[in-house]
Scaffold this active site. Structure first.
Site, PDB file in Angstrom:
ATOM      1  N   ASP A  13       0.679  -1.111  -0.012  1.00  0.00           N
ATOM      2  CA  ASP A  13       0.017  -0.074  -0.063  1.00  0.00           C
ATOM      3  C   ASP A  13       0.918   1.296   0.044  1.00  0.00           C
ATOM      4  OD1 ASP A  13      -2.329   1.976   0.491  1.00  0.00           O
ATOM      5  OD2 ASP A  13      -1.784   1.757   2.696  1.00  0.00           O
ATOM      6  N   ASP A  15      -0.080   5.110   0.875  1.00  0.00           N
ATOM      7  CA  ASP A  15      -0.483   6.186   1.856  1.00  0.00           C
ATOM      8  C   ASP A  15      -0.481   5.661   3.416  1.00  0.00           C
ATOM      9  OD1 ASP A  15      -0.572   8.524   0.465  1.00  0.00           O
ATOM     10  OD2 ASP A  15      -2.360   7.762  -0.393  1.00  0.00           O
TER      11      ASP A  15
END
Ligand code: XBP
Ligand code: MG
Length: 248
Positions: A13, A15
């Site tokens: 991922d 953020d």
């Protein structure tokens, strides 16, 4: 007892996972775009934390606007979506400028983990809700000019219609990697990210970002304070397919 499929790829991922981007990156860029547009909106740290439940910057702005001034006719809704699209393009320019100025740093342990995985021959991919330009900027300005090329697949933003917690972005990435979910491992920072990975059948380790602390991470292989060594991730991945884990 069937053996766990060997780990072949790490799915990152962005953020909150690669870097703490939200409070002092995205939030600042949203506010600057709001100010430039003369909207009189401001997302303070707490408000932004609440709004993070809505993934996707455009979706977040639309939800905020709707909360303040509801519209319902198709014409009004379409006009607003156009306005938000333009606002979001400006926000992206502002965010990538912040990243280029060095305002966003990688989380501790991430660079080492990526180095170890590359040295070990693991494939790397990205599965994120954020806009592709944001990913390229972050990789370039933290890991180096060539870093985007280290990732076999970068799944980002609007390539899928349903953003996390929907599994779509993970499925999109897996399809392009041509890998079964069990042969991969997701690294996430939030309950929405974990839900997306798990719904796609991808085992997931969570290291909560500042905004996600206090969320519930049921279904994670492990929840850790900071990103550690690849060997530990491999061990958790191997344990994931064991009957003992399935019973947990
Ligand atoms: C985080 C998000 C994004 C960012 C803002 O995605 O939900 O919306 O907050 O980026 P992830 P955009 O944790 O999956 O990386 O404004 O480009 O959407
Ligand atoms: Mg995240």
């Amino acid at each position: 007892m069937s053996a766990a499929p060997a780990l072949q790829a790490l799915l990152f991922d962005v953020d909150g996972t690669l870097a703490e981007t939200e409070r002092d990156g995205h939030r600042i860029a949203f506010n600057a775009a709001f100010e430039a547009a003369g909207l009189g909106w401001h997302w303070d740290v707490e408000t932004y934390g609440r709004l993070l439940a809505i993934t996707g910057g455009k979706e977040r702005m639309l939800a905020w606007w709707q909360e303040r001034e509801p519209v319902s006719t198709p014409k009004e809704v379409a006009r607003r979506a156009e306005r938000v699209k333009a606002l979001h393009a400006d926000k992206t320019l502002r965010y990538t400028a912040l990243v280029a100025a060095g305002r966003v740093r990688l989380r501790p342990g991430i660079e080492r983990l990526i180095d170890e995985a590359r040295a070990d021959g693991l494939r790397l991919a990205i599965a994120t809700t954020t806009t592709p330009d944001n990913v390229s900027a972050l990789l370039r300005h933290t890991l180096g000019e060539d870093a985007s090329r280290w990732f076999d697949v970068i799944g980002a933003g609007d390539v899928v219609a349903a953003k996390k917690p929907a599994p779509d972005i993970y499925r999109w990435v897996l399809e392009r990697l041509q890998l079964a979910p069990e042969a991969t491992l997701a690294l996430e920072d939030s309950a929405n990210g974990l839900a997306a990975a798990r719904a796609a059948g991808v085992p997931c380790v969570v290291s909560p970002s500042v905004y996600a602390r206090g969320e519930s991470f049921d279904g994670a292989l492990a929840v850790i304070e900071r990103w550690g060594a690849l060997g530990t991730l491999r061990q958790w991945h191997a344990e994931a397919a064991s009957p003992a884990f399935a019973c947990k």
